[in-house]
Design a protein around this motif. Structure first.
Motif, PDB file in Angstrom:
ATOM      1  N   TYR A 164       0.813  -1.219   0.000  1.00 52.25           N
ATOM      2  CA  TYR A 164       0.000   0.000   0.000  1.00 52.25           C
ATOM      3  C   TYR A 164       0.849   1.273   0.000  1.00 52.25           C
ATOM      4  O   TYR A 164       0.312   2.379   0.011  1.00 52.25           O
ATOM      5  CB  TYR A 164      -0.913   0.032   1.235  1.00 52.25           C
ATOM      6  N   VAL A 165       2.187   1.132   0.045  1.00 50.44           N
ATOM      7  CA  VAL A 165       3.050   2.309   0.167  1.00 50.44           C
ATOM      8  C   VAL A 165       2.839   3.315  -0.961  1.00 50.44           C
ATOM      9  O   VAL A 165       2.714   4.519  -0.719  1.00 50.44           O
ATOM     10  CB  VAL A 165       4.528   1.877   0.255  1.00 50.44           C
ATOM     11  N   PRO A 166       2.764   2.892  -2.259  1.00 51.72           N
ATOM     12  CA  PRO A 166       2.565   3.903  -3.325  1.00 51.72           C
ATOM     13  C   PRO A 166       1.271   4.698  -3.142  1.00 51.72           C
ATOM     14  O   PRO A 166       1.251   5.923  -3.330  1.00 51.72           O
ATOM     15  CB  PRO A 166       2.529   3.055  -4.609  1.00 51.72           C
ATOM     16  N   GLU A 167       0.158   3.991  -2.767  1.00 52.82           N
ATOM     17  CA  GLU A 167      -1.113   4.712  -2.592  1.00 52.82           C
ATOM     18  C   GLU A 167      -1.025   5.674  -1.412  1.00 52.82           C
ATOM     19  O   GLU A 167      -1.538   6.803  -1.463  1.00 52.82           O
ATOM     20  CB  GLU A 167      -2.255   3.701  -2.370  1.00 52.82           C
ATOM     21  N   MET A 168      -0.375   5.232  -0.323  1.00 53.41           N
ATOM     22  CA  MET A 168      -0.274   6.106   0.850  1.00 53.41           C
ATOM     23  C   MET A 168       0.636   7.300   0.568  1.00 53.41           C
ATOM     24  O   MET A 168       0.422   8.389   1.101  1.00 53.41           O
ATOM     25  CB  MET A 168       0.208   5.308   2.063  1.00 53.41           C
ATOM     26  N   ASP A 169       1.661   7.113  -0.261  1.00 57.90           N
ATOM     27  CA  ASP A 169       2.508   8.252  -0.646  1.00 57.90           C
ATOM     28  C   ASP A 169       1.701   9.288  -1.423  1.00 57.90           C
ATOM     29  O   ASP A 169       1.882  10.504  -1.252  1.00 57.90           O
ATOM     30  CB  ASP A 169       3.684   7.767  -1.496  1.00 57.90           C
ATOM     31  N   LYS A 170       0.794   8.820  -2.296  1.00 58.26           N
ATOM     32  CA  LYS A 170      -0.066   9.761  -3.029  1.00 58.26           C
ATOM     33  C   LYS A 170      -0.941  10.557  -2.062  1.00 58.26           C
ATOM     34  O   LYS A 170      -1.148  11.758  -2.222  1.00 58.26           O
ATOM     35  CB  LYS A 170      -0.951   9.003  -4.019  1.00 58.26           C
ATOM     36  N   ILE A 171      -1.503   9.842  -1.061  1.00 49.82           N
ATOM     37  CA  ILE A 171      -2.354  10.531  -0.071  1.00 49.82           C
ATOM     38  C   ILE A 171      -1.543  11.581   0.680  1.00 49.82           C
ATOM     39  O   ILE A 171      -2.004  12.715   0.896  1.00 49.82           O
ATOM     40  CB  ILE A 171      -2.962   9.507   0.897  1.00 49.82           C
ATOM     41  N   GLU A 227       9.079   2.259   9.488  1.00 47.79           N
ATOM     42  CA  GLU A 227       8.124   3.278   9.044  1.00 47.79           C
ATOM     43  C   GLU A 227       7.825   3.173   7.546  1.00 47.79           C
ATOM     44  O   GLU A 227       6.715   3.439   7.116  1.00 47.79           O
ATOM     45  CB  GLU A 227       8.681   4.667   9.364  1.00 47.79           C
ATOM     46  N   ASN A 228       8.822   2.734   6.779  1.00 45.91           N
ATOM     47  CA  ASN A 228       8.600   2.617   5.326  1.00 45.91           C
ATOM     48  C   ASN A 228       7.910   1.313   4.936  1.00 45.91           C
ATOM     49  O   ASN A 228       7.756   1.009   3.758  1.00 45.91           O
ATOM     50  CB  ASN A 228       9.932   2.749   4.592  1.00 45.91           C
ATOM     51  N   GLY A 229       7.500   0.524   5.932  1.00 51.34           N
ATOM     52  CA  GLY A 229       6.791  -0.717   5.669  1.00 51.34           C
ATOM     53  C   GLY A 229       7.698  -1.913   5.509  1.00 51.34           C
ATOM     54  O   GLY A 229       7.219  -3.045   5.448  1.00 51.34           O
ATOM     55  N   LYS A 230       9.017  -1.706   5.460  1.00 54.25           N
ATOM     56  CA  LYS A 230       9.938  -2.822   5.301  1.00 54.25           C
ATOM     57  C   LYS A 230      10.242  -3.448   6.659  1.00 54.25           C
ATOM     58  O   LYS A 230      10.086  -2.830   7.701  1.00 54.25           O
ATOM     59  CB  LYS A 230      11.231  -2.358   4.634  1.00 54.25           C
ATOM     60  N   LYS A 231      10.733  -4.685   6.608  1.00 48.13           N
ATOM     61  CA  LYS A 231      11.077  -5.379   7.838  1.00 48.13           C
ATOM     62  C   LYS A 231      12.421  -4.901   8.373  1.00 48.13           C
ATOM     63  O   LYS A 231      13.299  -4.510   7.613  1.00 48.13           O
ATOM     64  CB  LYS A 231      11.117  -6.888   7.615  1.00 48.13           C
TER      65      LYS A 231
END
Length: 617
Positions: free
Chosen positions: A4-11, A162-166
Motif C-alpha cells: 500500500y506504500v505507493p497509494e499512501m505516498d499519493k495521499i 516506518e517505510n513498511g519494510k522489515k
C-alpha cells in the motif's frame, strides 16, 4: 503494508498541499480512487501515526501528523535500543546505547551491523540477528563495566519500519537493580523464615504500672529479650518523642465502653534501627469496670510504610513530569524554555539550587537560576541569581565533561577553572569558596547536539534520590529547545530570502491560490505600483491578458503535480494604468506560508526565442 506504500505516498502528497485537512470524499475525488480504499489507507496511516484526524461537526478531516518524531522520544528511555533495517544496516541508536558503548551516532549510523563490535552483542545474539524469525528472542547478559557488573535482559525483535519494510530492534533492559533486589529479598526471606513460621505478631500483656506479665517468642526475639526472665520487667518501648504524646493520648482514651485503640508509630529497636509498628491495644477491666491490665498485639509494618512512601513519591514524580511536559508544550514562542525547566527542576530537587546554562556557537550563557523550597542558604542563591544572563566564550570540547546524559558528580575545581578561563573569574571564585556543598552536572543534549548544561548544588550529605526524575525533565526540555532552535533557523532563513528578493533588480513575485502574495520593489515599480498600493491580494485574472489566463492556470497546476518548473511563457500582463506589456515569465513551484505557490521572474521583452506562446502550449 508494503503493497500500500505507493497509494499512501499519493495521499501524503495530496494532504501536504492541503494543510487545513481533507475529508475522505475530497481525497477520493482528488485521487480518483474508490472511497472505501481511501478510507482503508487512512486507517493504516492513522494507526502508524503518519496522519491525524479531527472531527469538524459530522465531517472527519485528515491532515499530516506534526507529532514529535518517535526517535526523539526513544532517546528519553533508559533502555538501550538499536534498530537495523532488512539489510542489517544500523538505522537508529538511542542515547543510552551510545553512552554505554562509548560511540557516537556518526560512527555507527548507516554502517553494516556485523562490521562493528559491540559489548552488548554476544555470539548467540549475533546468530539470532543473522537468522531472525518472527519469534522474539530473549536472554540475559552480564556486562563488566567500570561501576561493576551490570545485568541486561536482551531482546531481538523483528520490526516493521516506518517505510513498511522489515527490520530488527535490539532492546536491552537494565535489570541490575531488580536482580539485586531479588537477591536481597531472598536473603531476607531466609533470615526471617524461622520467625515467620513461628509467629509474626508480637503479643504482650502488662499491668497498669507497665510491668510485663507475658510476652510471646516473637516479641522477645524482636526486642532481644529472654523469654524466661521477661516477666516482671517494665514495658517501655523506645518511641520517638514526636509520636510519644499521641500514643499516651490513645491509652488515656481507653474505657470499658471503648476498650480497644489502634495506633501506628515508629519504634527504636535495640540495634538502633527505626521500624514502624501497628499496635492494637486492649484495656482489660474487671466486673466493676476497674482497669487491671493491657494486652497489646503488634506487627511490623515497615515494608508497608515503605511501599506507601514509594507510591507517594511515584505519584509526586508523575505529577511533576506531567506538569513539566504539559507546560513545555504550552509555552509561547517568546517564553524562555530554560526558565521554565529550572522551575520544574526546583520541584524535583526541593533541597537544591539549579543553574541552567545554554551553549550556542561558542557562547556559554547562564539562562536561569532557581532554588527549591527546602534550600536555606539565601546568600549563595542570591549571588548565583544575579549571574543570570552572564555570557562566556567557551570551547565546546571543554564542556563535554559536564555534558553527560546522566546526572553525575561534578569536579568543582575543573569547572571553576573553565569559568575563569571563559571570562567569569568572579563567579568561579565564589563557587570555589562555597564550603560544605555537593556539585553535580549533566548535559542538555538532543539529536547529538550539545545545547547547554545543568548544574545542581546541594549541601553535602544529601543524596540525589530523584536523579532519574531530574534527567527525564532535562531530556524533555532538550527536545523542545532543539525544535525551537530549528524553527528559529527556518524563520531566519525565510527572512533572509525575502530580504534578498527585495534587493534584487529582477522583477520577482509570488502568487498562490490565484492571487499575488508578494512582489519585490523592482516588480512593483515596473508595473506602476507604489509601496502603499495594495499589491498583495490582486487576482491573476486582473493582471494577465484574457488570452493567456487559461494557459497560466494549466501550467501552474501541472507544476504543482509534477514538482517541475514549466518552460518560459511569452504572455501579456497589464500595468496598473491598464497598459498591456509583453513579457517572458519563468515559473518555479515553491511553498509560501505553508501553501503551494509559484515564484515568477518577469522579463519585459518583445520576443524571446524558445519561449512558449499560447498557440504553442
Amino acid at each position: 503494508m508494503q503493497q500500500y506504500v505507493p497509494e499512501m505516498d499519493k495521499i501524503k502528497r495530496t494532504l501536504r498541499s492541503h494543510p487545513r485537512g481533507m475529508s475522505i470524499t475530497d481525497l477520493s475525488k482528488s485521487l480518483d480512487t474508490n472511497r472505501n480504499s481511501v478510507a482503508k489507507y487512512l486507517d493504516i496511516m492513522l494507526t502508524s501515526g503518519e496522519v491525524e484526524m479531527k472531527k469538524v461537526c459530522t465531517a472527519k478531516l485528515y491532515f499530516l501528523s506534526h507529532r514529535v518524531p518517535l526517535s526523539e522520544m526513544l532517546s528519553l528511555t533508559s533502555d538501550c535500543i538499536l534498530v537495523l533495517d532488512d539489510d542489517k544496516v544500523i538505522t537508529f541508536a538511542n542515547d543510552a546505547f551510545l553512552h554505554l558503548e562509548g560511540v557516537s551516532r556518526r560512527d555507527i549510523i548507516g554502517q553494516p551491523f556485523f562490521e562493528i563490535c559491540f559489548s552488548l552483542v554476544d555470539d548467540e545474539i549475533a546468530s539470532k540477528i543473522e537468522t531472525v524469525s518472527w519469534e522474539t528472542f530473549s536472554k540475559e547478559i552480564e556486562l563488566d563495566s567500570g561501576d561493576g557488573v551490570r545485568i541486561f535482559r536482551a531482546k531481538v525483535i523483528e520490526t516493521v519500519l516506518e517505510n513498511g519494510k522489515k527490520g530488527i530492534t535490539l532492546l536491552y533492559e537494565d535489570i541490575t537493580k531488580k536482580r539485586l533486589c531479588q537477591e536481597n529479598l531472598a536473603r531476607s526471606e531466609q533470615l526471617y523464615r524461622a520467625v515467620v513460621e513461628d509467629q509474626t505478631e508480637f503479643i504482650i500483656r502488662y499491668r497498669p504500672d507497665r510491668r510485663i506479665t507475658f510476652a510471646n517468642q516473637a516479641y522477645c526475639r524482636a526486642f532481644g529479650l529472654d523469654p524466661a526472665t521477661v516477666a516482671g520487667t517494665t514495658f517501655s518501648p523506645r518511641i520517638p518523642q514526636p509520636y510519644l504524646n499521641e500514643v499516651l493520648e490513645q491509652f488515656a482514651a481507653i474505657t470499658p465502653d471503648h476498650s480497644v485503640v489502634t495506633v501506628e508509630n515508629p519504634i527504636i529497636m535495640p540495634d538502633g534501627s527505626e521500624t514502624w509498628h501497628r499496635w492494637s491495644n486492649r484495656g482489660i477491666f474487671d466486673a466493676s469496670g476497674r482497669l487491671i491490665g493491657y494486652q497489646s498485639v503488634g506487627r511490623d509494618i515497615t515494608a508497608i510504610r515503605h511501599i506507601q512512601q514509594a507510591q507517594e513519591e511515584l505519584m509526586e514524580e508523575m505529577t511533576i513530569l506531567t506538569e513539566s511536559a504539559t507546560g513545555l508544550m504550552m509555552l509561547g514562542e517568546n517564553e524562555n524554555i530554560f526558565f521554565y525547566t529550572a522551575k520544574s527542576l526546583s520541584w524535583a530537587a526541593p533541597d537544591a539550587v539549579v543553574v541552567l546554562s545554554s551553549y550556542n556557537d561558542g557562547l556559554y550563557t547562564i539562562e536561569a537560576v532557581r532554588k527549591g523550597n527546602e534550600w536555606s542558604d539565601d546568600q549563595i542563591y542570591e549571588y548565583l541569581h544575579t549571574s543570570e544572563l552572564l555570557g562566556m566564550q567557551c570551547i565546546d570540547r571543554e564542556l563535554l565533561r559536564y555534558s553527560s546524559p546522566h546526572l553525575e558528580e561534578c569536579a568543582l575545581g575543573d569547572y571553576c577553572r573553565l569559568l575563569a578561563s571563559s571570562g567569569a573569574r568572579q563567579l568561579a571564585m565564589e563557587l570555589k569558596n562555597m564550603k560544605g556543598m555537593h556539585f553535580s552536572s549533566m548535559g542538555i543534549n538532543s539529536g547529538g547536539e550539545m545545547l547547554g548544561t545543568v548544574l545542581l548544588i546541594k549541601e553535602k550529605g544529601r543524596v540525589n534520590g530523584n536523579s532519574s526524575l531530574i534527567e527525564t525533565i532535562v531530556h524533555q526540555a532538550a527536545i523542545m529547545i532543539r525544535h525551537r532552535k530549528v524553527l528559529e533557523s527556518l524563520i531566519l532563513s525565510e527572512e533572509r530570502y525575502i530580504d534578498l528578493l527585495n534587493r534584487s533588480k529582477s522583477l520577482i513575485g509570488i502568487h498562490s491560490e490565484g492571487k499575488m502574495v508578494y512582489a519585490n520593489p523592482a516588480m512593483q515599480q515596473f508595473f506602476g505600483y507604489s509601496e502603499n498600493d495594495e499589491w498583495q491580494g490582486i487576482c491573476l485574472d486582473d493582471l494577465i491578458h484574457p488570452d493567456y489566463i487559461e494557459v497560466v492556470r494549466e501550467r501552474v497546476q501541472a507544476s504543482y503535480e509534477n514538482g517541475k518548473a514549466p518552460t518560459p511563457l511569452h504572455e501579456k500582463i497589464y500595468r496598473k494604468n491598464g497598459t498591456p506589456v509583453d513579457v517572458i515569465v519563468y515559473g518555479l513551484p515553491t511553498i509560501f506560508h505553508h501553501k503551494n505557490a509559484t515564484q515568477v521572474i518577469v522579463e519585459p521583452v518583445d520576443e524571446m526565442p524558445g519561449a512558449a506562446s499560447p498557440s504553442g502550449r
